[in-house]
Motif scaffolding. Structure first.
Motif, PDB file in Angstrom:
ATOM      1  N   GLU A  68      -0.886  -1.264 -10.767  1.00  0.00           N
ATOM      2  CA  GLU A  68      -0.072  -1.519  -9.571  1.00  0.00           C
ATOM      3  C   GLU A  68       0.068  -3.020  -9.331  1.00  0.00           C
ATOM      4  OE1 GLU A  68       1.677   1.408  -8.658  1.00  0.00           O
ATOM      5  OE2 GLU A  68       1.181   1.011  -6.557  1.00  0.00           O
TER       6      GLU A  68
ATOM      7  N   ALA B  25       0.847  -1.199   0.000  1.00  0.00           N
ATOM      8  CA  ALA B  25       0.000   0.000   0.000  1.00  0.00           C
ATOM      9  C   ALA B  25       0.877   1.241   0.000  1.00  0.00           C
ATOM     10  CB  ALA B  25      -0.920   0.001   1.217  1.00  0.00           C
ATOM     11  N   GLY B  26       0.220   2.368  -0.145  1.00  0.00           N
ATOM     12  CA  GLY B  26       0.937   3.633  -0.059  1.00  0.00           C
ATOM     13  C   GLY B  26       0.774   4.247   1.324  1.00  0.00           C
TER      14      GLY B  26
ATOM     15  N   LEU C 242      -9.217   7.037  -4.089  1.00  0.00           N
ATOM     16  CA  LEU C 242      -9.143   5.875  -4.981  1.00  0.00           C
ATOM     17  C   LEU C 242      -8.747   6.284  -6.392  1.00  0.00           C
ATOM     18  CD1 LEU C 242     -12.185   3.504  -4.360  1.00  0.00           C
ATOM     19  CD2 LEU C 242      -9.768   3.006  -4.047  1.00  0.00           C
TER      20      LEU C 242
ATOM     21  N   LEU D 149      -5.207   0.931 -10.546  1.00  0.00           N
ATOM     22  CA  LEU D 149      -5.080  -0.082  -9.501  1.00  0.00           C
ATOM     23  C   LEU D 149      -4.548  -1.390 -10.091  1.00  0.00           C
ATOM     24  CD1 LEU D 149      -5.725  -0.118  -6.482  1.00  0.00           C
ATOM     25  CD2 LEU D 149      -8.050  -0.836  -7.041  1.00  0.00           C
TER      26      LEU D 149
ATOM     27  N   GLU E 265      -3.475  -2.597  -1.777  1.00  0.00           N
ATOM     28  CA  GLU E 265      -4.518  -1.953  -0.967  1.00  0.00           C
ATOM     29  C   GLU E 265      -4.537  -0.461  -1.280  1.00  0.00           C
ATOM     30  OE1 GLU E 265      -3.413  -2.970   3.152  1.00  0.00           O
ATOM     31  OE2 GLU E 265      -5.507  -3.563   3.375  1.00  0.00           O
ATOM     32  N   TRP E 266      -5.701   0.043  -1.622  1.00  0.00           N
ATOM     33  CA  TRP E 266      -5.828   1.475  -1.913  1.00  0.00           C
ATOM     34  C   TRP E 266      -7.250   1.839  -1.506  1.00  0.00           C
ATOM     35  CZ3 TRP E 266      -2.557   3.608  -6.437  1.00  0.00           C
ATOM     36  CH2 TRP E 266      -2.479   5.010  -6.368  1.00  0.00           C
ATOM     37  N   ASP E 267      -7.390   2.539  -0.397  1.00  0.00           N
ATOM     38  CA  ASP E 267      -8.720   2.743   0.188  1.00  0.00           C
ATOM     39  C   ASP E 267      -9.199   4.190   0.158  1.00  0.00           C
ATOM     40  OD1 ASP E 267      -9.228   0.016   1.087  1.00  0.00           O
ATOM     41  OD2 ASP E 267      -7.550   0.349   2.436  1.00  0.00           O
TER      42      ASP E 267
ATOM     43  N   HIS F  83      -3.029   4.449   2.887  1.00  0.00           N
ATOM     44  CA  HIS F  83      -3.652   3.703   1.773  1.00  0.00           C
ATOM     45  C   HIS F  83      -4.252   4.637   0.731  1.00  0.00           C
ATOM     46  CE1 HIS F  83      -4.384  -0.277   4.207  1.00  0.00           C
ATOM     47  NE2 HIS F  83      -3.168   0.201   4.349  1.00  0.00           N
ATOM     48  N   ASP F  84      -3.591   5.756   0.491  1.00  0.00           N
ATOM     49  CA  ASP F  84      -4.156   6.738  -0.433  1.00  0.00           C
ATOM     50  C   ASP F  84      -3.171   7.146  -1.520  1.00  0.00           C
ATOM     51  OD1 ASP F  84      -2.333   8.195   1.014  1.00  0.00           O
ATOM     52  OD2 ASP F  84      -3.701   9.837   1.505  1.00  0.00           O
TER      53      ASP F  84
ATOM     54  N   PRO G 194       0.250   5.568  -4.364  1.00  0.00           N
ATOM     55  CA  PRO G 194       0.948   4.397  -4.922  1.00  0.00           C
ATOM     56  C   PRO G 194       1.951   3.831  -3.913  1.00  0.00           C
ATOM     57  CG  PRO G 194       1.058   6.276  -6.425  1.00  0.00           C
ATOM     58  CD  PRO G 194       0.533   6.793  -5.134  1.00  0.00           C
TER      59      PRO G 194
END
Lengths: 291, 252
Positions: free
Chosen positions: A275, A217-218, A266, A272, A261-263, A234-235, A237
């Protein structure tokens, strides 16, 4: 449909050692319409605790063609309150309906005396906490009649009572309870930077056989009185140092199911998936779905 | 060394900010990450569940209200869906006597929408053959089963119009709140990816409330005529809501 069990003829899809994506509500419609070439998705369990409705239709449609991982964020396994029976019952019902390849939760707690923080709070790394968490995981696994994975969380504070490292704690937890480890490489990196330990030491200390899934996740970097503080947001890259850490991890473990994971904030579904493709490339595995 | 429960209790008290003494031992910037997460996750859950209320209150006031609500009624579940379960009750007290008191009704309305969205599915269709087999003399004792994703609500605000306006473009004219409001009775049902609202006449609303509450057909006619008027033809009302799939069967 009674909401409790999947159609037996509609078998669950497996999760290969390739990269999948976190499937979030803003992407549901596009995902179902396009059926992208991605082997598996992870959803947050609590978002599908519904008795019926559109959300459940979406999950039923997705699970027919994709491997599913149920990732919980609200069971508060480490709390001394004990397990929330209703929460666990709903999770059990979802597991029966979905037949996911993986079920996971966090090495964390959220409540005291029934009051919740809506966050994943860090466990004290003490023997008492280890024994408690192990017993709680055992209860969950007994109730669900299956193994679960436990994920290391990002942390910003440590308890003065800590008597062991986080990697000692999670390794011992897995060995005692029989759970697997969901190794969040970004969380290792964030916590290592925040607490000043060696991220590679964390990862190499965990027996390979215990690690069954990886999260990427970022995160966000802020200032803490002139020093960097990394926050697991999680926001964004995955950053290059986390990709490098992932590469070293995979070199040790071999390819594993890996989730992007990117929550928040988005990106597009294509971004996504890109990634996830990068994770496959780093791991040296094919992007193609295995028929 | 503190026991696990004590350590967690101290930490949560510091995160929730109830007692400054609990926060003092921790590095404040780092503690603030947990505080922010707890607040923002709670706020996000409320924003998702109460979009109309947020528009009517305004962003800043909604945020301030959310913090007050979290302090007064902290979550009792790890499932964030339930964060807003007690909001209408909180607002009824928190806003009592103010010009915004009626916003509690909006919260109650939107919470019912949340319930409708996650209610069970039902493929049941009314079995007219079963009804035909029951002698007419026993029809007064009949009780009915409703689709699980149906709720009934009455409010002093023109919620039907407010909701329709919000659905069209995500905004609501503040003037809509100032309209001369009269009690409005609504049936809320799940439809596709959203909900469908139906405005009901007062007698029809009371009739359906009674039936939904488990009253027999005969018993439901009484409340329906409570304002001195005549109850609409129960047969017509039943036909309407059976054909719409709201009433799905005969209850035991």
């Amino acid at each position: 449909m009674d909401g409790a069990s999947a159609n037996p003829a509609d078998a669950a899809q497996p999760i290969p050692a390739q990269a999948g994506i976190g499937l979030r509500a803003p992407h549901h419609r596009e995902f179902i319409a396009r059926r992208p070439d991605i082997p598996w998705v992870e959803v947050h369990s609590e978002n599908f605790f519904a008795d019926g409705g559109r959300q459940m239709e979406v999950l039923d449609a997705v699970r027919r063609d994709y491997g599913i991982s149920l990732h919980g964020v609200g069971l508060s396994i480490g709390s001394t309150d004990g397990l929330d029976a209703e929460h666990l019952r709903r999770l059990q019902r979802l597991v029966k309906r979905t037949q996911p390849a993986l079920v996971s939760e966090h090495l964390s707690w959220s409540s005291v005396d029934g009051v919740y923080s809506n966050d994943l709070l860090p466990m004290p790394h003490t023997t008492e906490a280890l024994l408690h968490f192990s017993a709680q995981v055992g209860q969950v696994q007994d109730f669900l009649q299956r193994q679960i994975l436990i994920e290391n969380v990002s942390s910003y504070l440590r308890f003065p009572e800590d008597s062991m490292s986080e990697w000692q704690f999670i390794t011992e937890l897995a060995q005692r309870s029989g759970c697997g480890i969901l190794l969040d490489v970004n969380n290792v990196y964030v916590s290592a930077r925040n607490h000043g330990f060696d991220a590679d030491a964390f990862i190499t200390a965990i027996p390979v056989v215990l690690i069954q899934e990886i999260h990427l996740a970022g995160h966000t970097v802020v200032s803490d009185e002139g020093r960097e503080l990394l926050i697991d947001t999680h926001d964004a890259p995955v950053c290059d140092p986390v990709w490098d850490l992932y590469q070293r991890t995979i070199a040790r473990t071999g390819p594993l199911p890996t989730l992007i994971e990117w929550d928040s904030k988005l990106p597009t579904l294509d971004r996504l998936i890109a990634e996830a493709r990068r994770a496959d490339t780093v791991a040296g595995v094919s992007h193609a779905r295995v028929a | 060394m503190r026991a696990l429960h004590e350590a967690q209790a101290d930490f949560l008290a510091a995160v929730l900010g109830r007692d400054p003494a609990h926060a003092a031992p921790w590095p404040q910037r780092r503690l603030a990450v947990y505080r922010t997460n707890a607040r923002e996750n709670f706020l996000a859950a409320l924003e998702a569940a109460f979009p109309l209320l947020q528009v009517l209150m305004g962003h800043d006031e909604f945020r301030a209200m959310a913090w007050a609500f979290q302090r007064s009624c902290p979550p009792r579940s790890g499932n964030q869906f339930y964060c807003g379960e007690r909001l209408a009750g909180f607002l009824a007290t928190h806003l009592a006597g103010t010009a915004d008191a009626e916003l509690a009704e909006v919260a109650g309305f939107e919470w019912l929408i949340q319930e409708v969205m996650v209610a069970a599915d039902s493929a049941e269709r009314f079995d007219f053959g079963q009804l035909a087999a029951i002698p007419a003399a026993r029809h007064g004792a009949l009780r009915f089963r409703f689709h699980p994703a149906v709720r009934l609500y009455t409010a002093g605000l023109p919620l039907f119009g407010l909701w329709q306006a919000y659905q069209q473009d995500g905004t609501v004219a503040q003037a809509a709140l100032a309209t001369t409001a009269k009690p409005e009775a609504l049936l809320i049902r799940r439809s596709g990816e959203g909900v469908e609202l139906h405005r009901l006449a007062p007698a029809e609303f009371r009739f359906l409330v009674a039936l939904l509450g488990g009253a027999s057909l005969e018993a439901a006619v009484g409340p329906a005529a409570a304002d001195g008027g005549e109850c609409p033809d129960p047969g017509q009302l039943l036909a309407r809501w059976i054909s719409a799939g709201v009433i799905t069967g005969l209850a035991a």
